[in-house]
Write a protein that holds these residues in place. Structure first.
Motif, PDB file in Angstrom:
ATOM      1  N   ARG A  79     -11.384   8.887  -1.162  1.00  0.00           N
ATOM      2  CA  ARG A  79     -11.247   9.409  -1.692  1.00  0.00           C
ATOM      3  C   ARG A  79     -10.154  11.194  -1.795  1.00  0.00           C
ATOM      4  N   GLU A  80     -11.112  11.332  -0.425  1.00  0.00           N
ATOM      5  CA  GLU A  80     -10.719  12.610   0.171  1.00  0.00           C
ATOM      6  C   GLU A  80      -9.490  12.728   0.924  1.00  0.00           C
ATOM      7  N   LEU A  81      -9.220  11.467   0.934  1.00  0.00           N
ATOM      8  CA  LEU A  81      -8.522  11.187   2.525  1.00  0.00           C
ATOM      9  C   LEU A  81      -6.741  10.860   1.750  1.00  0.00           C
ATOM     10  N   VAL A  82      -6.494  10.681   0.194  1.00  0.00           N
ATOM     11  CA  VAL A  82      -5.991  10.065  -0.273  1.00  0.00           C
ATOM     12  C   VAL A  82      -5.650  11.403  -1.334  1.00  0.00           C
ATOM     13  N   ASN A  83      -6.472  12.031  -2.102  1.00  0.00           N
ATOM     14  CA  ASN A  83      -6.882  13.188  -2.860  1.00  0.00           C
ATOM     15  C   ASN A  83      -5.654  14.460  -1.928  1.00  0.00           C
ATOM     16  N   ASN A  84      -5.684  14.251  -0.694  1.00  0.00           N
ATOM     17  CA  ASN A  84      -5.610  15.458   0.134  1.00  0.00           C
ATOM     18  C   ASN A  84      -4.443  15.368   0.951  1.00  0.00           C
ATOM     19  N   GLY A  85      -3.652  14.142   0.531  1.00  0.00           N
ATOM     20  CA  GLY A  85      -2.676  13.289   1.270  1.00  0.00           C
ATOM     21  C   GLY A  85      -2.564  13.603   2.840  1.00  0.00           C
ATOM     22  N   LYS A  86      -3.413  13.155   3.366  1.00  0.00           N
ATOM     23  CA  LYS A  86      -3.897  13.305   4.836  1.00  0.00           C
ATOM     24  C   LYS A  86      -4.391  11.387   4.938  1.00  0.00           C
ATOM     25  N   ALA A  87      -3.594  10.258   4.548  1.00  0.00           N
ATOM     26  CA  ALA A  87      -3.630   9.126   4.864  1.00  0.00           C
ATOM     27  C   ALA A  87      -2.557   8.954   5.142  1.00  0.00           C
ATOM     28  N   THR A  88      -2.682   8.217   6.783  1.00  0.00           N
ATOM     29  CA  THR A  88      -1.568   7.711   6.896  1.00  0.00           C
ATOM     30  C   THR A  88      -2.127   5.580   6.757  1.00  0.00           C
ATOM     31  N   PHE A  89      -1.308   5.461   5.815  1.00  0.00           N
ATOM     32  CA  PHE A  89      -1.543   4.351   5.524  1.00  0.00           C
ATOM     33  C   PHE A  89      -1.004   2.470   6.331  1.00  0.00           C
ATOM     34  N   TYR A  90      -0.878   1.920   6.420  1.00  0.00           N
ATOM     35  CA  TYR A  90      -0.115   0.856   6.113  1.00  0.00           C
ATOM     36  C   TYR A  90      -0.688  -0.468   5.292  1.00  0.00           C
ATOM     37  N   ILE A  91       0.249  -1.066   4.870  1.00  0.00           N
ATOM     38  CA  ILE A  91       0.036  -2.359   4.090  1.00  0.00           C
ATOM     39  C   ILE A  91       1.153  -3.909   4.505  1.00  0.00           C
ATOM     40  N   GLY A  92       0.491  -4.550   5.400  1.00  0.00           N
ATOM     41  CA  GLY A  92       1.592  -5.375   6.031  1.00  0.00           C
ATOM     42  C   GLY A  92       2.499  -6.833   4.896  1.00  0.00           C
ATOM     43  N   PHE A  93       3.486  -7.227   5.079  1.00  0.00           N
ATOM     44  CA  PHE A  93       3.975  -7.893   4.702  1.00  0.00           C
ATOM     45  C   PHE A  93       4.576  -9.166   5.668  1.00  0.00           C
ATOM     46  N   ASP A  94       4.231 -10.241   5.209  1.00  0.00           N
ATOM     47  CA  ASP A  94       5.019 -11.455   6.109  1.00  0.00           C
ATOM     48  C   ASP A  94       5.971 -11.779   5.857  1.00  0.00           C
ATOM     49  N   PRO A  95       7.289 -12.253   6.429  1.00  0.00           N
ATOM     50  CA  PRO A  95       8.493 -12.371   5.804  1.00  0.00           C
ATOM     51  C   PRO A  95       8.956 -13.767   5.919  1.00  0.00           C
ATOM     52  N   THR A  96       8.234 -14.460   4.664  1.00  0.00           N
ATOM     53  CA  THR A  96       7.885 -15.756   4.815  1.00  0.00           C
ATOM     54  C   THR A  96       9.190 -15.757   3.900  1.00  0.00           C
ATOM     55  N   ALA A  97      10.048 -14.697   3.458  1.00  0.00           N
ATOM     56  CA  ALA A  97      11.174 -15.131   2.615  1.00  0.00           C
ATOM     57  C   ALA A  97      12.060 -14.245   2.666  1.00  0.00           C
ATOM     58  N   ASP A  98      13.001 -13.873   2.022  1.00  0.00           N
ATOM     59  CA  ASP A  98      14.087 -13.210   2.344  1.00  0.00           C
ATOM     60  C   ASP A  98      14.279 -12.254   1.213  1.00  0.00           C
ATOM     61  N   SER A  99      13.505 -12.473   0.809  1.00  0.00           N
ATOM     62  CA  SER A  99      12.767 -11.214  -0.626  1.00  0.00           C
ATOM     63  C   SER A  99      11.365 -11.097  -0.664  1.00  0.00           C
ATOM     64  N   ARG A 100      10.867  -9.937  -1.559  1.00  0.00           N
ATOM     65  CA  ARG A 100       9.784  -9.616  -2.129  1.00  0.00           C
ATOM     66  C   ARG A 100       9.686 -10.619  -3.877  1.00  0.00           C
ATOM     67  N   HIS A 101       8.550 -10.714  -3.721  1.00  0.00           N
ATOM     68  CA  HIS A 101       8.147 -11.215  -5.642  1.00  0.00           C
ATOM     69  C   HIS A 101       7.318 -10.059  -6.071  1.00  0.00           C
ATOM     70  N   VAL A 102       7.172 -10.844  -7.443  1.00  0.00           N
ATOM     71  CA  VAL A 102       5.917 -10.522  -8.059  1.00  0.00           C
ATOM     72  C   VAL A 102       4.820  -9.953  -7.332  1.00  0.00           C
ATOM     73  N   GLY A 103       4.305 -10.822  -7.277  1.00  0.00           N
ATOM     74  CA  GLY A 103       3.575 -10.972  -5.809  1.00  0.00           C
ATOM     75  C   GLY A 103       3.063  -9.618  -5.007  1.00  0.00           C
ATOM     76  N   HIS A 104       4.293  -9.428  -4.712  1.00  0.00           N
ATOM     77  CA  HIS A 104       4.531  -8.264  -3.746  1.00  0.00           C
ATOM     78  C   HIS A 104       4.632  -6.931  -4.068  1.00  0.00           C
ATOM     79  N   PHE A 105       4.756  -6.851  -6.070  1.00  0.00           N
ATOM     80  CA  PHE A 105       5.320  -5.624  -6.605  1.00  0.00           C
ATOM     81  C   PHE A 105       4.746  -4.452  -6.042  1.00  0.00           C
ATOM     82  N   MET A 106       3.447  -4.956  -6.794  1.00  0.00           N
ATOM     83  CA  MET A 106       1.819  -4.721  -7.086  1.00  0.00           C
ATOM     84  C   MET A 106       1.691  -3.604  -5.534  1.00  0.00           C
TER      85      MET A 106
END
Length: 464
Positions: A79-106
């Motif tokens: 909470r402290e990190l994200v509320n104060n803009g201190k988070a450097t975060f990652y989300i991973g996406f495996d390239p199993t297709a040439d497009s993202r779908h609704v499952g990745h939308f969120m």
């Protein structure tokens, strides 16, 4: 609600007066303003509201209120990190297709929300891990892809993600784990990193449990170690202090935080978001013809709009909260809508998401086409369509069941048979009464025929 109201009275808290009148009566509205992460009531925030007439909903509190957060490693620190803009975060996406779908939308929406709050996203493309395949949520082994296919899919991602995330100097970054994973020396890696993982603990992970009966390859068993190493590498080289992902990734993410702790003696954090499930507990984003893609060449803006326009009544408000950027107060007001008003909420949901993924212009086109079809005045210009190859016709005709399957309206002949027998199919506004109905090349010539499945799904079929 009654239990919270009694507790509020016991604490002597009353909402502030409006316009100089009597203090407000405590209602569900006030509880919606002050949620805690477990869906309960945050008394401290309500006390602030009673004193000041306002409640400060920062980004973490908004994620809670929208029902996005599933699990966290250290709530106060995150909470402290994200509320104060201190988070450097990652989300991973495996390239199993040439497009993202609704499952990745969120996940993409989460990155956008956090970047808008001043945090720095890293979109990690799994060019290296895709060569192994994530076993999470799988009952079988993923098909192996060539290096060329993986690279092509990676190249397609940045343009699509740029609709959600602002890339550039000092902003979001896109990195590919192939840059560090493919050059590792196997023996050195196993000695240095593999020694930090307990096989016993790994086998207790949910992502492996469901695969043990059918068999888990050693190749896939390495996936958790690879994903953990990604976090370790990004922590060291990019200052990445947090990983976000779907709730099915929890075990892999904990592997990363533990690796950082053991190798570097430092803390890193993980947070998972709830999967997008319908009221029956099934993953959303699938139709009879397959996934709902974010690429307009795979799922047209009209089809995308129609998917959201046709969600079940029980899922509308949840989707509005979790996926759109509409104010929570506006969404909470819709929660009481019923009958015809719930269709208005569906229209808002479909429009907002189509605008976000494709553009406001495309959203307007899809809305106009949808309304025209339901009023019976629409042309077929924006309707999803399938070109039927001439070799699909037998003796110059194609049966209605084969036509439904060919158009992706049914997954199999047996499903098509049931749909026709239940009276759920019309062609050119005429109900199909028998499974023996067929259409010849003349019927399918020019604009072809318009198929109506149920009350809400329209599709055009024409001869190629």
């Amino acid at each position: 609600c009654a239990r919270y109201r009694a507790a509020v009275c016991w604490h002597g808290l009353r909402p502030p007066a409006r316009g100089g009148g009597e203090p407000e009566v405590v209602t569900r509205k006030h509880f919606a303003l002050c949620p805690d992460r477990d869906g309960g009531f945050n008394f401290a925030r309500f006390g602030e509201y009673c004193r000041t007439g306002e409640t400060t909903m920062q980004i973490y509190e908004e994620l809670v209120a929208r029902g996005l957060i599933a699990q966290v490693t250290d709530e106060n620190e995150i909470r402290e990190l994200v509320n104060n803009g201190k988070a450097t975060f990652y989300i991973g996406f495996d390239p199993t297709a040439d497009s993202r779908h609704v499952g990745h939308f969120m996940a993409l929406c989460l990155m956008k929300r956090l970047q808008m709050a001043g945090n720095r996203p890293i979109a990690l493309i799994g060019g290296g891990t895709a060569m192994i395949g994530d076993p999470s949520g799988r009952t079988d082994m993923r098909s192996m892809m060539t290096k060329e296919t993986i690279q092509h899919n990676c190249d397609c991602f940045k343009k699509q993600m740029s609709r959600f995330i602002d890339f550039g100097e000092g902003k979001a970054q896109m990195v590919n784990n192939a840059d560090w994973l493919l050059n590792l020396n196997y023996v050195d890696f196993i000695r240095d990193i593999g020694a930090c993982f307990s096989v016993n603990n790994m086998l207790r992970a949910e992502c492996f449990k469901q695969r043990m009966e059918k068999g888990l390859s050693f190749l896939e068993f390495n996936y958790m170690i690879m994903q953990s190493y990604d976090f370790y590498y990004l922590f060291q080289h990019y200052g990445c202090n947090m990983q976000f992902g779907g709730n099915d990734q929890w075990s892999n993410m904990l592997g990363g935080t533990e690796l950082i702790r053991r190798k570097l003696g430092k803390d890193a954090h993980a947070m998972t978001i709830n999967l997008l499930l319908n009221s029956e507990g099934k993953k959303m984003g699938k139709t009879a013809s397959g996934a709902v893609w974010l690429d307009p060449n795979k799922t047209s803006p009209f089809e995308f709009y129609q998917y959201w326009r046709n969600v079940d009544d029980a899922d509308v408000i949840k989707c509005l909260r979790m996926l759109t950027f509409l104010p929570l107060e506006e969404i909470n007001a819709m929660a009481g809508w019923k009958d015809a008003k719930i269709n208005e909420a569906k229209d808002i949901l479909a429009f907002e998401l189509t605008k976000l993924v494709h553009s406001e212009e495309e959203a307007n086109k899809a809305r106009e086409a949808s309304r025209a079809l339901f009023s019976g005045k629409g042309d077929a210009k924006h309707m999803p369509a399938t070109a039927i190859a001439a070799d699909k016709l037998t003796d110059g005709k194609i049966g209605v069941m084969a036509l439904l399957v060919e158009c992706g309206l049914c997954a199999s002949n047996s499903e098509a048979r049931r749909l026709v027998q239940q009276g759920g199919v019309s062609v050119n506004d005429i109900k199909v009464e028998t499974i023996d109905a067929s259409f010849d090349a003349k019927d399918l010539a020019g604009e072809g025929v318009i198929i109506k499945k149920g009350k809400k799904i329209f599709h055009r079929a024409f001869i190629q």
